[in-house]
Design a protein around this motif. Structure first.
Motif, PDB file in Angstrom:
ATOM      1  N   ILE A 127      53.619  45.497  45.066  1.00  0.00           N
ATOM      2  CA  ILE A 127      52.153  45.434  45.035  1.00  0.00           C
ATOM      3  C   ILE A 127      51.643  46.606  44.201  1.00  0.00           C
ATOM      4  N   MET A 128      50.980  46.303  43.106  1.00  0.00           N
ATOM      5  CA  MET A 128      50.446  47.331  42.205  1.00  0.00           C
ATOM      6  C   MET A 128      48.970  47.573  42.508  1.00  0.00           C
ATOM      7  N   VAL A 129      48.647  48.831  42.832  1.00  0.00           N
ATOM      8  CA  VAL A 129      47.254  49.203  43.109  1.00  0.00           C
ATOM      9  C   VAL A 129      46.912  50.412  42.239  1.00  0.00           C
ATOM     10  N   PHE A 130      46.365  50.143  41.067  1.00  0.00           N
ATOM     11  CA  PHE A 130      45.997  51.180  40.111  1.00  0.00           C
ATOM     12  C   PHE A 130      44.506  51.089  39.790  1.00  0.00           C
ATOM     13  N   ASP A 131      43.978  52.176  39.308  1.00  0.00           N
ATOM     14  CA  ASP A 131      42.616  52.178  38.771  1.00  0.00           C
ATOM     15  C   ASP A 131      42.690  51.662  37.334  1.00  0.00           C
ATOM     16  N   ILE A 132      42.383  50.395  37.155  1.00  0.00           N
ATOM     17  CA  ILE A 132      42.479  49.790  35.818  1.00  0.00           C
ATOM     18  C   ILE A 132      41.105  49.449  35.252  1.00  0.00           C
ATOM     19  N   ASN A 133      40.046  49.997  35.841  1.00  0.00           N
ATOM     20  CA  ASN A 133      38.700  49.727  35.322  1.00  0.00           C
ATOM     21  C   ASN A 133      38.524  50.190  33.887  1.00  0.00           C
ATOM     22  N   GLY A 134      39.185  51.307  33.534  1.00  0.00           N
ATOM     23  CA  GLY A 134      39.052  51.840  32.184  1.00  0.00           C
ATOM     24  C   GLY A 134      39.584  50.915  31.110  1.00  0.00           C
ATOM     25  N   LEU A 135      40.457  49.978  31.487  1.00  0.00           N
ATOM     26  CA  LEU A 135      41.023  49.047  30.504  1.00  0.00           C
ATOM     27  C   LEU A 135      39.978  48.089  29.962  1.00  0.00           C
ATOM     28  N   THR A 136      38.916  47.878  30.703  1.00  0.00           N
ATOM     29  CA  THR A 136      37.924  46.879  30.294  1.00  0.00           C
ATOM     30  C   THR A 136      37.080  47.334  29.118  1.00  0.00           C
ATOM     31  N   ASP A 137      37.161  48.621  28.761  1.00  0.00           N
ATOM     32  CA  ASP A 137      36.320  49.137  27.678  1.00  0.00           C
ATOM     33  C   ASP A 137      36.837  48.769  26.291  1.00  0.00           C
ATOM     34  N   GLU A 138      38.133  48.525  26.164  1.00  0.00           N
ATOM     35  CA  GLU A 138      38.719  48.259  24.851  1.00  0.00           C
ATOM     36  C   GLU A 138      39.633  47.036  24.911  1.00  0.00           C
ATOM     37  N   VAL A 139      39.410  46.099  24.013  1.00  0.00           N
ATOM     38  CA  VAL A 139      40.235  44.892  23.956  1.00  0.00           C
ATOM     39  C   VAL A 139      41.682  45.249  23.650  1.00  0.00           C
ATOM     40  N   GLU A 140      41.901  46.238  22.791  1.00  0.00           N
ATOM     41  CA  GLU A 140      43.257  46.642  22.427  1.00  0.00           C
ATOM     42  C   GLU A 140      44.019  47.170  23.641  1.00  0.00           C
ATOM     43  N   ASN A 141      43.309  47.880  24.509  1.00  0.00           N
ATOM     44  CA  ASN A 141      43.950  48.384  25.727  1.00  0.00           C
ATOM     45  C   ASN A 141      44.403  47.239  26.626  1.00  0.00           C
ATOM     46  N   ILE A 142      43.576  46.216  26.715  1.00  0.00           N
ATOM     47  CA  ILE A 142      43.919  45.059  27.549  1.00  0.00           C
ATOM     48  C   ILE A 142      45.145  44.343  26.992  1.00  0.00           C
ATOM     49  N   LYS A 143      45.197  44.210  25.665  1.00  0.00           N
ATOM     50  CA  LYS A 143      46.351  43.541  25.036  1.00  0.00           C
ATOM     51  C   LYS A 143      47.636  44.316  25.300  1.00  0.00           C
ATOM     52  N   LEU A 144      47.567  45.632  25.148  1.00  0.00           N
ATOM     53  CA  LEU A 144      48.747  46.453  25.391  1.00  0.00           C
ATOM     54  C   LEU A 144      49.154  46.393  26.856  1.00  0.00           C
ATOM     55  N   PRO A 167      37.400  39.861  30.091  1.00  0.00           N
ATOM     56  CA  PRO A 167      38.585  39.913  29.219  1.00  0.00           C
ATOM     57  C   PRO A 167      39.864  40.245  29.985  1.00  0.00           C
ATOM     58  N   LEU A 168      39.771  41.137  30.952  1.00  0.00           N
ATOM     59  CA  LEU A 168      40.940  41.476  31.756  1.00  0.00           C
ATOM     60  C   LEU A 168      41.324  40.310  32.661  1.00  0.00           C
ATOM     61  N   THR A 169      40.324  39.643  33.213  1.00  0.00           N
ATOM     62  CA  THR A 169      40.590  38.484  34.065  1.00  0.00           C
ATOM     63  C   THR A 169      41.327  37.401  33.283  1.00  0.00           C
ATOM     64  N   THR A 170      40.891  37.177  32.053  1.00  0.00           N
ATOM     65  CA  THR A 170      41.543  36.174  31.194  1.00  0.00           C
ATOM     66  C   THR A 170      42.991  36.550  30.922  1.00  0.00           C
ATOM     67  N   ALA A 171      43.236  37.812  30.636  1.00  0.00           N
ATOM     68  CA  ALA A 171      44.603  38.277  30.364  1.00  0.00           C
ATOM     69  C   ALA A 171      45.493  38.082  31.586  1.00  0.00           C
ATOM     70  N   LEU A 172      44.965  38.356  32.766  1.00  0.00           N
ATOM     71  CA  LEU A 172      45.756  38.199  33.998  1.00  0.00           C
ATOM     72  C   LEU A 172      46.020  36.722  34.292  1.00  0.00           C
ATOM     73  N   GLN A 173      45.044  35.862  34.005  1.00  0.00           N
ATOM     74  CA  GLN A 173      45.240  34.418  34.212  1.00  0.00           C
ATOM     75  C   GLN A 173      46.333  33.879  33.298  1.00  0.00           C
ATOM     76  N   GLU A 174      46.381  34.390  32.083  1.00  0.00           N
ATOM     77  CA  GLU A 174      47.435  33.972  31.152  1.00  0.00           C
ATOM     78  C   GLU A 174      48.813  34.349  31.687  1.00  0.00           C
ATOM     79  N   LEU A 175      48.908  35.531  32.284  1.00  0.00           N
ATOM     80  CA  LEU A 175      50.187  35.957  32.862  1.00  0.00           C
ATOM     81  C   LEU A 175      50.545  35.110  34.083  1.00  0.00           C
TER      82      LEU A 175
END
Length: 698
Positions: free
Chosen positions: A547-564, A629-637
């Motif tokens: 179970i991963m519990v991280f602060d990932i809110n900062g990822l939503t600011d940049e599309v490149e961060n979400i891709k990585l 954008p993050l929700t979409t990336a997670l749905q793809e996974l």
């Protein structure tokens, strides 16, 4: 008397006292015009970022001006010895800077005691920063605390702005010595110019190198900012040489300046004050502002017609107030962030108070302190104690009085005039608390990496597992940063369903193994991902969970961060898939860090009257859109991997149309300004986690 005449009278009064006519020391009106532009940009940016997105760069303009003025001042002083030279310089600096700063600290700390809760993290930061600023180390304290200048923590700290004073004061310790050794004593202009140029280039190189790798240190440390101040000094040396050159060269210089000055001034004004600028902090912006300021200083001379704008009396007056304005604008703005918030209707009042306090400071504190000899009838009449020794002693006495005398009473709730939020556990300072279930206790001291001192710490399943009697069944391994610690009560639901859970954390850790980031926790993050997590996963069985519990809110600011992040997470999921282990990732919770709020600030206090608390909340719709954008990336996974699941707690943390600090039932959902979930919120989330886990088939 009308406003124009009043300003003219005040400027004349100040000029007569601070800038007496002298062939050596001629007052440069246009420099105060430049200071006015800088402070206006800074204030607008700090009140509301959208009013002047690049306005914070006004501080860089101040740095260049300071280097120019200090070099001019050092050259104009005739002294006979090295000690006398330094003593005169440091005396002028102490008389110029310290009295107004002492006044600001005393009043601001008093206001902090009265209107900022003693249980809030930003209060401790404010007081400590203010005290460190009195000894010229505010920047070092903020750097040590890893305070991002653009973060909520910085915005709620009443003394964040004193970082620039620390940089200048540290520069003042070194630069006059260099000036004396290579220039003043024997007038060795060329060697001094070469050495200073070399140091400037070296500082720029260091700044560029650290800007991406260590951005906080690059922002606060003097060796990263040295080049801006030294650039101003180089400009003065060039300007002085050109003015004293042959008539032909001087005429060519003045002709060129007539073109350069208006061009650079227009660009600078547009860049600093353009409300439509859409920029993020970058080294190129800092370089541009510094170079434009240098060009304007180099091009400013009395025959230039455009210089009249910079010598315009209202600008000149604001420039004279600029130091006191700089000292006071931030505490005033911060006070409104604590109490009423920053709204369009309140901006005129904020500006009025900034100028009111600045004028009191300038006319009653700053100016008299600069003018007088610091000799009084009943004390120091013979001048036995220098202004430097008086200033240092006063700072130390004030620090001891506040830190040892008043602060302990404040921490006991003696001064705060408002109510405090009632939580089981509040604040980030006590985040690492044991969690018990029955006779078992989870000890964070054995299961959490706190800092670089823990790089050799071993985290084992045996010591960090709750529900050990259910080990033969399904086990869940929790990994994360400080958020996994904050959410620890939620995992009790797994034990209640006859499962065991191993809770681990690395504070400040990156959410995936190779996601690039820079912070003081970088080394512990690598150690956590590279060594500890792989070893812990070896203890899991097929059908167990990570179970991963991280602060990932900062990822939503940049599309490149979400891709990585998606790429890195995909690799991690695949590794677990090969071992037949499931991965559950907790989705982002509402962006409460951006609300500029704390639990105590979220309470409606008596001073709010008919106004709401100052928290800047986002609607549920805005939150969903921002994280889409993050929700979409997670749905793809999820579509790609049958062993990947998303734990979405949005309905727990935002049950209404607006996401707030408090649940409709009155419980606080967050324990601090960093969006760490409260124990109450973690318990509310138990049912959602249990439902997801039970839905995962064997």
């Amino acid at each position: 008397m009308n406003t124009k005449k009043w300003i003219s009278a005040k400027i004349k009064w100040t000029m007569d006292r601070l800038h007496p006519a002298s062939p050596l020391q001629m007052y440069r009106k246009e420099i105060d015009g430049l200071r006015a532009i800088a402070i206006i940009a800074v204030i607008l940016n700090h009140i509301k970022h959208e009013m002047s997105p690049n306005g914070y760069l006004g501080v860089d303009l101040f740095f260049v001006i300071s280097g120019y003025v200090i070099s001019k001042s050092l050259l104009e002083k005739e002294t006979t010895s090295f000690v006398s030279f330094l003593k005169q310089f440091w005396t002028r600096r102490v008389k110029r800077l310290l009295p107004a700063l002492l006044f600001t600290v005393v009043v601001s700390v008093t206001i902090t005691f009265l209107f900022s809760s003693h249980e809030s993290h930003h209060t401790t930061m404010s007081i400590e920063t203010g005290l460190f600023s009195l000894i010229g180390m505010g920047n070092l304290f903020l750097a040590n605390m890893a305070t991002d200048y653009f973060s909520t923590t910085a915005e709620l700290n009443a003394f964040t702005h004193t970082w620039s004073l620390g940089v200048e004061e540290q520069f003042y310790l070194f630069f006059p010595i260099l000036f004396w050794l290579f220039f003043h004593q024997k007038k060795r202009v060329i060697p001094f110019f070469i050495i200073l140029s070399a140091l400037t280039i070296l500082s720029i190189f260091v700044y560029r190198n650290n800007f991406d790798k260590q951005p906080i240190k690059a922002f606060y440390f003097v060796h990263n900012r040295f080049w801006e101040l030294s650039l101003g000094s180089l400009v003065f040396l060039i300007s002085d040489a050109l003015q004293n050159n042959s008539n032909q060269i001087r005429k060519l210089y003045q002709l060129t300046a007539n073109v350069v000055l208006p061009f650079c001034l227009v660009i600078l004004l547009y860049f600093l004050l353009n409300p439509n600028a859409k920029t993020h902090p970058s080294i190129n912006d800092t370089l541009l502002v510094s170079l434009l300021t240098s060009a304007i200083l180099l091009s400013s001379h009395e025959t230039n017609k455009v210089i009249g704008f910079l010598q315009w009396k209202p600008l000149q007056w604001i420039g004279l107030l600029s130091y006191s304005l700089y000292l006071w604008h931030w505490p005033v703005i911060t006070f409104f962030r604590w109490t009423y918030g920053i709204t369009t209707t309140l901006i005129p009042l904020i500006l009025f108070l900034c100028f009111a306090f600045a004028m009191i400071s300038y006319y009653w504190i700053e100016t008299p302190a600069r003018k007088k000899e610091w000799k009084w009838k009943h004390w120091n009449a013979n001048g036995r104690f220098s202004p430097v020794s008086i200033g240092i002693s006063s700072s130390i006495i004030l620090i001891l009085l506040i830190r040892l005398g008043l602060y302990p009473f404040y921490l006991n709730g003696k001064f705060f005039l408002g109510e405090t939020a009632n939580l089981e556990s509040k604040g980030v300072h006590n985040l690492l608390q044991p969690v018990s279930f029955g006779e078992e206790i989870w000890d964070p001291n054995q299961c959490v990496l706190v800092n670089n001192k823990d790089l050799s710490k071993q985290i084992s399943m045996k010591t960090c597992t709750l529900g050990k009697k259910f080990n033969h069944k399904r086990n869940s391994l929790v990994i994360g940063n400080s958020y996994s610690v904050a959410m620890a009560p939620m995992f009790q639901s797994l034990i209640e369903s006859n499962s065991s859970v191993t809770i681990t954390s690395s504070l400040g850790s990156a959410p995936t193994p190779n996601l690039s980031f820079t912070s003081k926790w970088e080394n512990t993050s690598h150690y956590y991902w590279d060594q500890l997590i792989p070893e812990l996963i070896k203890g899991l069985k097929p059908n167990d969970h990570v179970i991963m519990v991280f602060d990932i809110n900062g990822l939503t600011d940049e599309v490149e961060n979400i891709k990585l992040f998606q790429v890195e997470l995909n690799n991690f999921i695949s590794q677990l898939k090969a071992k037949k282990i499931n991965l559950i990732l907790q989705h982002t919770i509402p962006f409460m860090r951006d609300s500029n709020c704390t639990p105590d600030m979220a309470i409606k206090q008596w001073w709010h009257f008919h106004l709401d608390p100052p928290c800047h909340y986002f609607s549920k719709e805005e939150t969903i859109f921002k994280r889409k954008p993050l929700t979409t990336a997670l749905q793809e996974l999820q579509n790609r991997h049958s062993n990947f699941y998303v734990l979405d707690l949005l309905d727990v943390f935002c049950p209404d149309t607006v996401c707030r600090f408090q649940h409709p039932n009155g419980q606080f959902l967050y324990r601090d300004e960093f969006s760490h979930p409260s124990k109450e919120a973690s318990k509310l989330a138990k049912g959602t986690l249990l439902k997801l886990v039970e839905s995962i088939k064997e």
